[in-house]
Design a protein around this motif. Sequence first.
Motif, PDB file in Angstrom:
ATOM      1  N   THR A 161      39.966  45.478  64.605  1.00 23.52           N
ATOM      2  CA  THR A 161      40.987  45.911  63.998  1.00 23.52           C
ATOM      3  C   THR A 161      40.999  46.077  62.575  1.00 23.52           C
ATOM      4  N   CYS A 162      41.796  46.529  61.570  1.00 24.69           N
ATOM      5  CA  CYS A 162      41.862  46.607  60.456  1.00 24.69           C
ATOM      6  C   CYS A 162      42.555  45.324  59.422  1.00 24.69           C
ATOM      7  N   GLY A 163      43.157  44.473  60.491  1.00 24.46           N
ATOM      8  CA  GLY A 163      43.796  43.201  60.048  1.00 24.46           C
ATOM      9  C   GLY A 163      43.220  42.472  59.161  1.00 24.46           C
ATOM     10  N   PRO A 164      41.731  42.065  59.287  1.00 18.73           N
ATOM     11  CA  PRO A 164      41.196  41.052  58.415  1.00 18.73           C
ATOM     12  C   PRO A 164      41.036  41.727  57.158  1.00 18.73           C
ATOM     13  N   VAL A 165      41.313  42.791  56.849  1.00 16.24           N
ATOM     14  CA  VAL A 165      40.927  43.327  55.496  1.00 16.24           C
ATOM     15  C   VAL A 165      42.262  44.065  54.775  1.00 16.24           C
ATOM     16  N   GLU A 166      43.453  43.851  55.387  1.00 14.92           N
ATOM     17  CA  GLU A 166      44.677  44.463  54.956  1.00 14.92           C
ATOM     18  C   GLU A 166      45.493  43.420  54.825  1.00 14.92           C
ATOM     19  N   LYS A 167      46.682  44.011  53.672  1.00 13.77           N
ATOM     20  CA  LYS A 167      47.703  43.355  53.533  1.00 13.77           C
ATOM     21  C   LYS A 167      48.899  43.702  54.153  1.00 13.77           C
ATOM     22  N   ASP A 168      49.738  43.007  54.874  1.00 11.78           N
ATOM     23  CA  ASP A 168      51.166  43.586  55.404  1.00 11.78           C
ATOM     24  C   ASP A 168      50.849  44.856  56.493  1.00 11.78           C
ATOM     25  N   VAL A 169      49.659  44.842  57.009  1.00  6.71           N
ATOM     26  CA  VAL A 169      49.373  45.893  58.227  1.00  6.71           C
ATOM     27  C   VAL A 169      49.576  47.164  57.469  1.00  6.71           C
ATOM     28  N   ASP A 215      46.626  46.761  48.321  1.00  4.40           N
ATOM     29  CA  ASP A 215      46.667  47.086  49.985  1.00  4.40           C
ATOM     30  C   ASP A 215      45.625  46.153  50.641  1.00  4.40           C
ATOM     31  N   LEU A 216      44.541  45.660  49.899  1.00  4.69           N
ATOM     32  CA  LEU A 216      43.362  45.067  50.428  1.00  4.69           C
ATOM     33  C   LEU A 216      43.587  43.391  50.440  1.00  4.69           C
ATOM     34  N   ALA A 217      43.220  42.537  51.529  1.00  4.05           N
ATOM     35  CA  ALA A 217      43.152  41.252  51.584  1.00  4.05           C
ATOM     36  C   ALA A 217      41.951  41.076  52.425  1.00  4.05           C
ATOM     37  N   LEU A 218      41.022  40.797  51.515  1.00  2.00           N
ATOM     38  CA  LEU A 218      39.640  40.609  52.345  1.00  2.00           C
ATOM     39  C   LEU A 218      39.370  39.086  52.476  1.00  2.00           C
ATOM     40  N   PRO A 219      38.446  39.014  53.702  1.00  2.00           N
ATOM     41  CA  PRO A 219      38.171  37.718  54.025  1.00  2.00           C
ATOM     42  C   PRO A 219      37.295  36.840  52.968  1.00  2.00           C
ATOM     43  N   ALA A 220      37.692  35.536  53.190  1.00  2.00           N
ATOM     44  CA  ALA A 220      36.905  34.699  51.964  1.00  2.00           C
ATOM     45  C   ALA A 220      35.450  34.869  52.157  1.00  2.00           C
ATOM     46  N   GLY A 221      35.076  34.757  50.787  1.00  2.00           N
ATOM     47  CA  GLY A 221      33.646  35.081  50.549  1.00  2.00           C
ATOM     48  C   GLY A 221      33.115  36.660  50.345  1.00  2.00           C
ATOM     49  N   SER A 222      34.138  37.476  50.636  1.00  2.00           N
ATOM     50  CA  SER A 222      33.878  39.031  50.208  1.00  2.00           C
ATOM     51  C   SER A 222      33.826  39.195  48.882  1.00  2.00           C
ATOM     52  N   THR A 223      34.443  38.326  48.177  1.00  2.00           N
ATOM     53  CA  THR A 223      34.436  38.530  46.543  1.00  2.00           C
ATOM     54  C   THR A 223      34.297  37.213  45.779  1.00  2.00           C
ATOM     55  N   PHE A 224      33.890  37.180  44.635  1.00  2.00           N
ATOM     56  CA  PHE A 224      33.910  35.974  43.729  1.00  2.00           C
ATOM     57  C   PHE A 224      35.437  35.728  43.298  1.00  2.00           C
ATOM     58  N   ALA A 225      35.870  34.682  43.858  1.00  2.00           N
ATOM     59  CA  ALA A 225      37.202  34.222  43.512  1.00  2.00           C
ATOM     60  C   ALA A 225      37.412  32.525  42.570  1.00  2.00           C
ATOM     61  N   PRO A 226      37.995  32.494  41.468  1.00  2.00           N
ATOM     62  CA  PRO A 226      38.425  33.787  40.629  1.00  2.00           C
ATOM     63  C   PRO A 226      37.044  34.496  40.212  1.00  2.00           C
ATOM     64  N   ALA A 227      37.225  35.809  40.063  1.00  2.00           N
ATOM     65  CA  ALA A 227      36.595  36.538  39.298  1.00  2.00           C
ATOM     66  C   ALA A 227      36.599  36.774  37.883  1.00  2.00           C
ATOM     67  N   VAL A 228      35.369  36.687  37.227  1.00  2.00           N
ATOM     68  CA  VAL A 228      35.340  37.165  35.765  1.00  2.00           C
ATOM     69  C   VAL A 228      35.471  38.581  35.540  1.00  2.00           C
ATOM     70  N   GLN A 229      35.075  39.518  36.491  1.00  2.00           N
ATOM     71  CA  GLN A 229      35.132  40.886  36.066  1.00  2.00           C
ATOM     72  C   GLN A 229      35.285  41.317  37.412  1.00  2.00           C
ATOM     73  N   GLY A 230      35.669  42.850  37.598  1.00  2.00           N
ATOM     74  CA  GLY A 230      35.828  43.294  38.858  1.00  2.00           C
ATOM     75  C   GLY A 230      35.911  44.712  38.837  1.00  2.00           C
ATOM     76  N   ARG A 231      35.520  45.609  39.807  1.00  2.00           N
ATOM     77  CA  ARG A 231      35.490  47.020  39.824  1.00  2.00           C
ATOM     78  C   ARG A 231      35.824  47.320  41.182  1.00  2.00           C
ATOM     79  N   TRP A 232      36.489  48.462  41.588  1.00  2.00           N
ATOM     80  CA  TRP A 232      36.310  48.870  42.989  1.00  2.00           C
ATOM     81  C   TRP A 232      36.819  50.338  43.051  1.00  2.00           C
ATOM     82  N   ARG A 233      36.276  51.018  44.089  1.00  4.29           N
ATOM     83  CA  ARG A 233      36.483  52.379  44.182  1.00  4.29           C
ATOM     84  C   ARG A 233      36.671  52.807  45.697  1.00  4.29           C
TER      85      ARG A 233
END
Length: 249
Positions: free
Chosen positions: A132-140, A188-206
């Motif tokens: 499903t899309c649940g693992p990567v989304e916020k509030d469906v 809108d994104l809520a990725l599973p732990a380990g998908s990003t560095f958190a906290p992140a020093v820098q970030g980009r998305w597209r």
Amino acid sequence: MSHPSPLPPPGPPPSRRRAGTAVGLTLLAVTVVVGIGVGAFVVADRALDDEPAARPTTGRTSTPPTSPTTPSTPSTPTAPSTGLTAPYSPTDDTGDDVHGDVEVADFPGDWDFRLGDVEHHARLVRSVDHRTCGPVEKDVVLTRQRCEHVAQWVYTGLGGKVRLTQLFLVFDTERHAKAAQAALEESDLALPAGSTFAPAVQGRWRSSVYGNIISVTVGTSRVQVDEQRLSSTVNYMNTDFRTALLFSF
């Protein structure tokens, strides 16, 4: 964070291949094997969309997972008060809709990209097909718009300083995917732990879209890295994967 750099010219697609084959294709491979020149590739890619360059992240893309990052079990989202709720009907499609499917097995292995003087490499850490899309989304928010399932790859790049997540969000129709991509925000994104560095020093998305599939790329760093290099990596990975769909279905 600094403003995102202009979108670089698109690179060749990571066409579907056997396990162990690099995702990014060299210019020679595109010309000889795929049978199109650089000019044709650029025209084909620009025909898909004219998305802006990678945008800065706000550090809100990663949340603790509610389930392991193995293939997730289907769950029934809370019924939304707004958005699309009617069952899907084939009549929702128009005659020229592009409709396909994708799973992580279609693009195995590391990502190795080269086009002219541009070169990027990323080592695959793990990949998972979410049912499903649940693992990567916020509030469906994506499920409400008819997102059905997700393919996710997690890579490490720039000598382990950057973590890259590539998503293919598969929707029921092209029309719904394009509408969702036009409104998509990082929040809108809520990725599973380990998908990003958190906290992140820098970030980009597209994000970008082809047919009924949205391509989303998120890149975060755990230490300070060259901003232009990070943006270039995110831009090229997103374009590379998105353009691969053009040759897949």
